[in-house]
Design an enzyme around this catalytic site. Structure first.
Site, PDB file in Angstrom:
ATOM      1  N   THR A 170       0.818  -1.208   0.000  1.00  0.00           N
ATOM      2  CA  THR A 170       0.000   0.000   0.000  1.00  0.00           C
ATOM      3  C   THR A 170       0.861   1.270   0.000  1.00  0.00           C
ATOM      4  O   THR A 170       1.937   1.272   0.589  1.00  0.00           O
ATOM      5  CB  THR A 170      -0.844  -0.039   1.295  1.00  0.00           C
ATOM      6  OG1 THR A 170      -1.700  -1.157   1.231  1.00  0.00           O
ATOM      7  CG2 THR A 170      -1.645   1.219   1.503  1.00  0.00           C
ATOM      8  N   ARG A 198     -13.570  -8.000  -1.038  1.00  0.00           N
ATOM      9  CA  ARG A 198     -12.928  -7.698   0.245  1.00  0.00           C
ATOM     10  C   ARG A 198     -12.401  -6.258   0.224  1.00  0.00           C
ATOM     11  O   ARG A 198     -11.762  -5.831  -0.724  1.00  0.00           O
ATOM     12  CB  ARG A 198     -11.799  -8.683   0.515  1.00  0.00           C
ATOM     13  CG  ARG A 198     -11.001  -8.401   1.806  1.00  0.00           C
ATOM     14  CD  ARG A 198      -9.748  -7.615   1.519  1.00  0.00           C
ATOM     15  NE  ARG A 198      -8.907  -7.428   2.685  1.00  0.00           N
ATOM     16  CZ  ARG A 198      -7.859  -6.596   2.716  1.00  0.00           C
ATOM     17  NH1 ARG A 198      -7.545  -5.893   1.650  1.00  0.00           N
ATOM     18  NH2 ARG A 198      -7.146  -6.472   3.807  1.00  0.00           N
ATOM     19  N   VAL A 199     -12.675  -5.514   1.266  1.00  0.00           N
ATOM     20  CA  VAL A 199     -12.172  -4.139   1.370  1.00  0.00           C
ATOM     21  C   VAL A 199     -11.275  -4.061   2.600  1.00  0.00           C
ATOM     22  O   VAL A 199     -11.640  -4.565   3.666  1.00  0.00           O
ATOM     23  CB  VAL A 199     -13.340  -3.126   1.479  1.00  0.00           C
ATOM     24  CG1 VAL A 199     -12.820  -1.728   1.754  1.00  0.00           C
ATOM     25  CG2 VAL A 199     -14.175  -3.143   0.201  1.00  0.00           C
ATOM     26  N   GLY A 200     -10.116  -3.439   2.443  1.00  0.00           N
ATOM     27  CA  GLY A 200      -9.182  -3.317   3.560  1.00  0.00           C
ATOM     28  C   GLY A 200      -9.354  -2.002   4.303  1.00  0.00           C
ATOM     29  O   GLY A 200     -10.403  -1.346   4.237  1.00  0.00           O
ATOM     30  N   THR A 221      -0.264   1.200   6.434  1.00  0.00           N
ATOM     31  CA  THR A 221      -0.013   0.117   5.474  1.00  0.00           C
ATOM     32  C   THR A 221       0.138  -1.185   6.245  1.00  0.00           C
ATOM     33  O   THR A 221       0.685  -1.192   7.356  1.00  0.00           O
ATOM     34  CB  THR A 221       1.265   0.386   4.656  1.00  0.00           C
ATOM     35  OG1 THR A 221       1.671  -0.831   4.012  1.00  0.00           O
ATOM     36  CG2 THR A 221       2.417   0.881   5.502  1.00  0.00           C
ATOM     37  N   GLY A 222      -0.355  -2.267   5.674  1.00  0.00           N
ATOM     38  CA  GLY A 222      -0.225  -3.555   6.350  1.00  0.00           C
ATOM     39  C   GLY A 222      -1.485  -4.375   6.196  1.00  0.00           C
ATOM     40  O   GLY A 222      -2.262  -4.157   5.270  1.00  0.00           O
ATOM     41  N   GLY A 224      -4.885  -5.004   6.480  1.00  0.00           N
ATOM     42  CA  GLY A 224      -5.954  -4.043   6.716  1.00  0.00           C
ATOM     43  C   GLY A 224      -6.857  -4.399   7.869  1.00  0.00           C
ATOM     44  O   GLY A 224      -7.291  -3.522   8.627  1.00  0.00           O
TER      45      GLY A 224
HETATM   46  N1  GLY Z   1      -3.608  -2.230   3.934  1.00  0.00           N
HETATM   47  C1  GLY Z   1      -4.116  -2.620   2.712  1.00  0.00           C
HETATM   48  C2  GLY Z   1      -5.108  -3.677   2.759  1.00  0.00           C
HETATM   49  O1  GLY Z   1      -5.158  -4.437   3.705  1.00  0.00           O
HETATM   50  O2  GLY Z   1      -5.884  -3.799   1.843  1.00  0.00           O
END
Ligand code: GLY
Length: 301
Positions: A170, A198-200, A221-222, A224
């Site tokens: 990300t 899927r949404v992060g 970032t990581g 989600g």
């Molecule tokens: N941090 C990005 C995601 O998990 O989609």
């Protein structure tokens, strides 16, 4: 400050590392020049995240990783710390710069977040650039997906299963402008082999992105899910606003909170209300950089 993702880059050659650091330095230089030319923090973060999205090195925009169906589904958010105006899009396909669409949502619509087809209709209405599948798909991304499928994993694109790929995670940016206004933006292709739909955390205001002049700007970032469960960006802002912490102390509180609550995997960059920068991560590395007015870009893993 900008980042190109948290993860593990131990197998990268020095040349590969330099490629990433050079990209970060170049984009930081553009951000610095844009702010020096009188641009606002929100314009600077949109510019920097747009440039990261255009670079195939990064998991956002053009370099987005693939979901279980070999599709790109992108998420992005942007927030103005001066006004708390925010815009976000999730699960969008074919959009060249999801951060530009998020900016349009924040500036032109009366809403904060659009998903999927509705978001893409908005892109047409606002004239946001769209690209065909070939712009996004590459042999490297398909091979990366195959490896994740074989390993039976949904992964960050820099997890162990992907070692050897010159890909990071990300992306995000945080800026503090000459007026003392803060802004933050985050954009991603998400996780390799993620389930369709899927949404992060990246498009969720307060989880993957947050900005408020009274506290700080944050981009995460990581994994989600870890950042959604801890609402980490807003939690860090609350540490500053309610406890009166500075950036580095708030960053330490934030990473401790992420670790204690969910053993969270990832990191973040932040700038506080006085312009002080900080970052923290639980992964082996976080590709990040920063630049001050008139200074030279500094970047590191
Ligand atoms: N941090 C990005 C995601 O998990 O989609």
């Amino acid at each position: 400050m900008i980042h190109g993702g948290a993860g593990s880059f131990r197998k990268f050659s020095p040349e590969e590392k330099n490629k990433f650091l050079s990209a970060i330095d170049r984009i930081l230089g553009d951000g610095r020049d844009c702010l020096a030319g009188g641009a606002s923090a929100i314009e600077a973060v949109a510019l920097c995240v747009g440039a990261l999205e255009d670079d195939v090195l990064f998991n956002a925009g053009r370099g987005s990783v693939l979901n279980e169906n070999k599709q790109v589904e992108m998420d992005a958010a942007i927030m103005n710390g001066a006004t708390l105006e925010a815009g976000a899009v999730a699960g969008v396909q074919g959009i060249k710069n999801p951060v530009s669409l998020a900016l349009m949502v924040s500036q032109k619509s009366e809403h904060v977040m659009f998903v999927g087809e509705g978001a893409m209709r908005l892109a047409e209405r606002y004239g946001v650039a769209q690209m065909p599948d070939e712009y996004f798909l590459s042999e490297a991304l398909l091979a990366q997906l195959e490896r994740a499928i074989e390993a039976g994993k949904m992964t960050l694109d820099h997890d162990g299963v992907d070692q050897g790929d010159d890909k990071l995670g990300t992306v995000g940016a945080v800026a503090w402008d000459c007026q003392g206004d803060l802004a933050a933006a985050t954009s991603t292709g998400g996780m390799v082999n993620k389930r369709q739909g899927r949404v992060g955390d990246s498009p969720l205001i307060g989880a993957g992105c947050y900005a408020d002049n009274e506290s700080c700007g944050v981009s995460t970032t990581g994994y989600g899910e870890d950042f959604i469960r801890t609402v980490l960006a807003k939690t860090i802002a609350d540490f500053i606003e309610m406890k009166g912490l500075d950036a580095s102390t708030a960053a330490q509180y934030g990473i401790d909170y992420l670790t204690r609550k969910v053993k969270g995997r990832g990191g973040f960059i932040m700038i506080d209300r006085t312009g002080a920068c900080a970052s923290q991560f639980t992964t082996p590395c976080l590709l990040r950089g920063w630049v001050e007015k008139g200074g030279q870009p500094m970047s590191c893993f």
